[in-house]
Design an enzyme around this catalytic site. Structure first.
Site: not given
Ligand SMILES: [Zn+2]
Length: 157
Positions: A63-65, A74, A115
């Protein structure tokens, strides 16, 4: 008007019912959840992909801000494959998830739409169904192909 059905068959298994190769993939997907970076959702996902050259690659959600800039487990795994093993083909993928309580989820979790689309591309390159294993704490869902997760997919093939 004409109608038709689209069906997917899902097998529900327990860990002890898996083959040794499936267990190895499940173990690596579960282990990969520990390399997730999920300070926002606290939902940790791991993926393990067995390739035609015998390699097994793993990925975990990052994750990212700037929220949309992160990626799922995936896709982190399949894009790593595309860069590092461009000639190898997918044989199977296992996805494991730990919820906000840190425990593996009871109900096996299915990949998000993005995904599914990305994974389908690799299945089409493989030229045959890629086995999908979705690991919950006690239950594992098994499907014969990624296409089963994404009927009416967009493809250029
Ligand atoms: Zn996904």
């Amino acid at each position: 008007m004409k109608t038709f059905e689209v069906k997917a068959t899902v097998e529900e298994l327990r860990y002890d019912e898996l083959t040794e190769a499936q267990k190895a993939l499940a173990d690596l997907a579960r282990e990969a959840t520990h390399r997730s970076y999920a300070p926002y959702s606290h939902f940790r996902v791991g993926a393990a992909i067995r390739l035609s050259n015998g390699e097994i690659i793993t990925g975990a959600n990052q994750e990212n801000a700037a929220y949309p800039s992160g990626t799922c487990a995936e896709r982190s795994a399949c894009y790593y494959d595309g860069v590092n093993y461009p000639d190898a083909r997918f044989e199977a993928i296992d996805i494991a998830d730990r919820g906000t309580d840190g425990e593996f989820v009871d109900e096996p979790c299915s990949p998000c739409g993005a995904c599914r689309q990305a994974l389908l591309q690799y299945e089409l390159l493989a030229g045959r169904g890629v086995e999908v294993l979705l690991c919950g704490r006690d239950r594992i869902y098994r499907l014969d192909s990624i296409r089963s997760l994404l009927p009416f997919a967009f493809t250029e093939f």
